[in-house]
Design a protein around this motif. Structure first.
Motif, PDB file in Angstrom:
ATOM      1  N   ASP A 226     -15.167  -0.739 -10.146  1.00 35.81           N
ATOM      2  CA  ASP A 226     -16.798  -1.182 -10.279  1.00 35.81           C
ATOM      3  C   ASP A 226     -17.389  -1.822 -11.453  1.00 35.81           C
ATOM      4  N   SER A 227     -16.176  -1.765 -12.284  1.00 35.23           N
ATOM      5  CA  SER A 227     -16.510  -3.046 -13.630  1.00 35.23           C
ATOM      6  C   SER A 227     -16.127  -4.028 -13.269  1.00 35.23           C
ATOM      7  N   GLY A 228     -15.393  -4.568 -12.307  1.00 42.00           N
ATOM      8  CA  GLY A 228     -15.367  -5.935 -11.927  1.00 42.00           C
ATOM      9  C   GLY A 228     -13.699  -6.209 -12.251  1.00 42.00           C
ATOM     10  N   GLU A 229     -13.094  -5.144 -12.712  1.00 37.44           N
ATOM     11  CA  GLU A 229     -11.516  -5.505 -13.064  1.00 37.44           C
ATOM     12  C   GLU A 229     -10.913  -5.207 -11.659  1.00 37.44           C
ATOM     13  N   THR A 230     -10.291  -6.255 -11.079  1.00 36.15           N
ATOM     14  CA  THR A 230      -9.350  -6.007 -10.038  1.00 36.15           C
ATOM     15  C   THR A 230      -7.842  -5.503 -10.309  1.00 36.15           C
ATOM     16  N   SER A 231      -7.712  -4.290 -10.079  1.00 43.31           N
ATOM     17  CA  SER A 231      -6.428  -3.714  -9.987  1.00 43.31           C
ATOM     18  C   SER A 231      -6.157  -2.690  -8.940  1.00 43.31           C
ATOM     19  N   TRP A 232      -4.822  -2.716  -8.529  1.00 47.79           N
ATOM     20  CA  TRP A 232      -4.477  -1.722  -7.436  1.00 47.79           C
ATOM     21  C   TRP A 232      -3.431  -0.566  -7.810  1.00 47.79           C
ATOM     22  N   LEU A 233      -3.365   0.444  -7.255  1.00 47.89           N
ATOM     23  CA  LEU A 233      -2.252   1.195  -7.040  1.00 47.89           C
ATOM     24  C   LEU A 233      -1.578   1.124  -5.625  1.00 47.89           C
ATOM     25  N   ILE A 234      -0.396   1.423  -5.320  1.00 54.35           N
ATOM     26  CA  ILE A 234       0.252   1.352  -4.091  1.00 54.35           C
ATOM     27  C   ILE A 234       0.585   2.845  -3.622  1.00 54.35           C
ATOM     28  N   GLY A 235       0.248   3.156  -2.422  1.00 55.57           N
ATOM     29  CA  GLY A 235       0.402   4.361  -1.873  1.00 55.57           C
ATOM     30  C   GLY A 235       1.125   4.389  -0.528  1.00 55.57           C
TER      31      GLY A 235
END
Length: 366
Positions: A226-235
């Protein structure tokens, strides 16, 4: 009558003398046996840490473990006793009689408890850290991309079940899908097999998606998004798709972009499988076929302590970080069935679908 009382009194005196003699023998063996004289490789095999790693632990925990009496157990002995139990996973009496660690069962029991709690309270925040700054996250994501060719991924999410003895209260809540009582432990692992997060407080009957939905890690990933930082975890497919959590596409056609995307996710998940393989095979007290004979709260502390020790082993170069396929298959051997009907619904599903579709279109649509 008087003679019988006198004989009973003599028996008590003899038993006390025998007890003191055995305590003296144990102390003599303990004081004359120095595990630090072992060759380095043998020392690591026996205690799972290098000598420098053990000295670091002793220094970090000395204020909590320092003996109050001259006859008290030295800090090094307490730490080594606990490490020996974590490593071989045998009951306390067997460890106490170990040739490397000659201590009484009561001393062993106390050492396990105070060392585990000391690691949990003093070292866990230092050694189990989710990246806090933009620079730290960028470094973790770069290493993940170098290893698995997946962009903007911080780590992989999963759980493992740690068997515990049947609790005195609410035991049904701890019975998992395979029918044994356990803790369902959530972890996040980086590409280099470092545990970035661990949550060991949930009972075995709780679905992994529930643990995720109410975890601080989810809140942090949502905040970053929501702050604009694109990052992911994988499940895996036991988790709901969310904008910040990538999961496989259901029923993807073989050879399609979605199928290739799923293969990439599964390949990337080798890091969490491999990290759990190392954790459970190094610290056999929590490994497959073993059971922690402790209350849930104490068992949870031991689990976190073992995760700290794993990360400490990584720091000292004692973990093979290669993601071996055979090791990855370990997950399937020890997998506990999750009821798909109990899976929690994802958050902002429409947005998550669009995000995943765009990713697939940009990187997997040849």
């Amino acid at each position: 009558m008087a003679e019988a009382v006198f004989l009973a009194h003599l028996l008590v005196i003899a038993e006390e003398a025998d007890r003191r003699r055995r305590c003296l023998e144990v102390k003599t063996i303990r004081d004359s046996t120095n595990p630090f004289h072992l060759p380095d490789a043998q020392f690591v095999k026996a205690f799972s840490l290098s000598k420098d790693g053990v000295r670091y632990l002793c220094d970090s925990l000395k204020d909590r473990l320092q003996r109050q009496r001259r006859s008290g157990v030295p800090v090094e002995t307490q730490v080594l006793a606990a490490l020996r139990f974590f490593t071989i996973g045998k009951y306390q009496r067997n460890v106490g009689n170990d040739s490397l660690i000659s201590v009484s069962q009561s001393t062993m029991s106390r050492a396990i408890r105070v060392v585990a709690r000391g690691i949990y309270e003093v070292l866990a925040r230092e050694w189990i850290k989710f990246p806090q700054t933009t620079e730290e996250r960028a470094t973790v994501m770069e290493r993940f991309e170098e290893t698995f060719e997946m962009r903007r991924v911080l780590g992989c999410l999963d759980t493992c079940h740690i068997a515990i003895t049947k609790p005195a209260e609410h035991d049904e809540g701890y019975k998992n899908g395979n029918g044994f009582t356990s803790l369902n432990v959530q972890v996040v692992v980086s590409s280099d097999l470092q545990f970035l997060s661990v949550n060991s407080r949930y009972p075995g009957s709780v679905h992994k998606s529930f643990i995720w939905q109410y975890s601080l890690i989810k809140e942090e990933m949502k905040r970053l998004w929501d702050s604009g930082e694109t990052s992911w975890l994988i499940g895996n497919s036991d988790y709901p798709l969310e904008p910040w959590l990538l999961t496989p596409v259901a029923e993807a056609t073989e050879g399609s972009p979605e199928w290739r995307f799923n293969n990439s996710l599964e390949h990337s998940r080798k890091c969490v499988k491999n990290a759990l393989y190392h954790l459970l095979n190094t610290f056999k007290c929590i490994g497959e076929g073993k059971m922690l004979h402790y209350k849930p709260v104490d068992a949870a502390i031991i689990v976190v302590a073992c995760v700290v020790l794993h990360n400490l082993r990584l720091h000292h170069g004692l973990v093979d970080v290669a993601c071996d396929d055979d090791r990855a298959e370990y997950e399937e051997v020890s997998k506990v069935n999750e009821n798909p009907q109990e899976m929690e619904s994802g958050e902002r599903v429409d947005e998550a679908e669009k995000v995943r579709s765009m990713l697939i279109q940009n990187y997997w649509d040849d």
